[in-house]
Design an enzyme around this catalytic site. Structure first.
Site, PDB file in Angstrom:
ATOM      1  CG  ASP A  35      -2.029   0.984   1.145  1.00  0.00           C
ATOM      2  OD1 ASP A  35      -2.377   1.392   0.018  1.00  0.00           O
ATOM      3  OD2 ASP A  35      -2.564   1.375   2.199  1.00  0.00           O
ATOM      4  CG  ASN A  37       2.596   1.428  -4.933  1.00  0.00           C
ATOM      5  OD1 ASN A  37       3.556   1.289  -4.182  1.00  0.00           O
ATOM      6  ND2 ASN A  37       2.036   0.414  -5.572  1.00  0.00           N
ATOM      7  CG  HIS A  52       0.401   2.361  -9.171  1.00  0.00           C
ATOM      8  ND1 HIS A  52       0.069   1.852  -7.928  1.00  0.00           N
ATOM      9  CD2 HIS A  52      -0.600   3.215  -9.518  1.00  0.00           C
ATOM     10  CE1 HIS A  52      -1.094   2.374  -7.546  1.00  0.00           C
ATOM     11  NE2 HIS A  52      -1.507   3.204  -8.482  1.00  0.00           N
ATOM     12  CG  LEU A 146       9.646 -17.163  -2.361  1.00  0.00           C
ATOM     13  CD1 LEU A 146       9.194 -17.210  -0.914  1.00  0.00           C
ATOM     14  CD2 LEU A 146      10.254 -15.808  -2.677  1.00  0.00           C
ATOM     15  CB  ILE A 210      -7.856  -7.026   6.863  1.00  0.00           C
ATOM     16  CG1 ILE A 210      -7.430  -7.231   8.318  1.00  0.00           C
ATOM     17  CG2 ILE A 210      -7.533  -8.267   6.058  1.00  0.00           C
ATOM     18  CD1 ILE A 210      -5.943  -7.401   8.514  1.00  0.00           C
ATOM     19  CD  GLU A 222       1.436 -13.027  15.977  1.00  0.00           C
ATOM     20  OE1 GLU A 222       1.450 -11.842  16.388  1.00  0.00           O
ATOM     21  OE2 GLU A 222       0.849 -13.947  16.582  1.00  0.00           O
TER      22      GLU A 222
END
Length: 255
Positions: A35, A37, A52, A146, A210, A222
């Protein structure tokens, strides 16, 4: 050598101020709401789209940082189902970012054994955007390192409603009984059925909510909130968040 003391692919060493981490307590799955940008750009007198673009450049850096310390899954909230409400030119720009990111970064991601995935709905995405994402997924399917999971065109409420409809359909067809419904069985109807729930969720930009992101999956995650905007969120910030995670006791409702 401890994993957080290793070098990145660009051959530059990690910052010496990186906190020492417990290699036995690295979060398996980290989710990030990228968040800020637009606000980062506006503070610099730049158009929102410049933010962005800067944020896109930060994706590989944080991906490599996560990979270095042993994070298994990194889910990045790239575009929500609500983001379609933004100005058309901004949405168009966001949809073009994968066309720049993947051709530029895919080779290095492959060298680092990174696997690309997407969580979200294909419907509504431009054909060119969807094609480059599917190509990246196909090219990295065999990688075992990953998992870099992009939450793209994703919304948690839509996901849960779709999951409930699918589950009810299976009940009607006799594939599952009402007695068999559980947290575990319902989770299999979600878009993240093949992934474990996040251990740690990070949100940048100072916002502390959220925003319809993995509402079911974040039940016992967490949460870590930072004032830094996503384009300025560094490896140092990421390691600090992991260090904060390691300082907490995860009791899951117990003592």
């Amino acid at each position: 050598m401890n994993p957080w003391k290793r070098w990145f692919g660009n051959k530059e060493p990690l910052d010496s101020t990186v906190p020492e981490l417990d290699a036995d307590n690295i979060p398996n799955h980290v989710a990030v709401i990228m968040d800020g940008n637009g606000r980062w750009a506006q503070k610099r007198g730049l158009p929102r789209v410049a933010g962005h673009h800067a944020g896109m450049k930060n994706v590989k850096k944080i991906t490599m940082a996560a990979n270095e310390i042993g994070v298994k899954i990194l889910t990045l909230y790239a575009f929500s189902t609500e983001n379609w409400k933004r100005p058309r030119d901004e949405v168009d720009f966001l949809m073009k970012l994968p066309l720049e990111f993947f051709p530029k970064e895919i080779d290095e991601l492959i060298r680092n054994n990174v696997q690309i995935r997407m969580t979200g709905w294909e419907e509504g995405l431009p054909d060119a955007t969807l094609k480059v994402i599917k190509d990246a997924i196909a090219r990295t399917k065999g990688n075992t390192g990953l998992i870099l999971n992009f939450a793209l065109n994703y919304g948690s409420r839509k996901e849960m409603i779709a999951g409930m409809k699918a589950m009810l359909g299976d009940i009607e067809q006799g594939k599952i009984s009402i007695e068999e419904i559980s947290e575990q069985s319902f989770s299999q109807y979600l878009l993240t059925s093949e992934l474990p729930d996040p251990d740690l969720m990070i949100r940048t930009s100072g916002e502390q909510r959220i925003s319809n992101f993995m509402l079911w999956q974040l039940a016992y995650s967490e949460l870590c909130f930072t004032e830094s905007y996503w384009p300025e969120f560094t490896e140092q910030h990421f390691f600090d968040a992991v260090k904060e995670y390691q300082s907490r006791a995860r009791r899951y409702g117990g003592l």
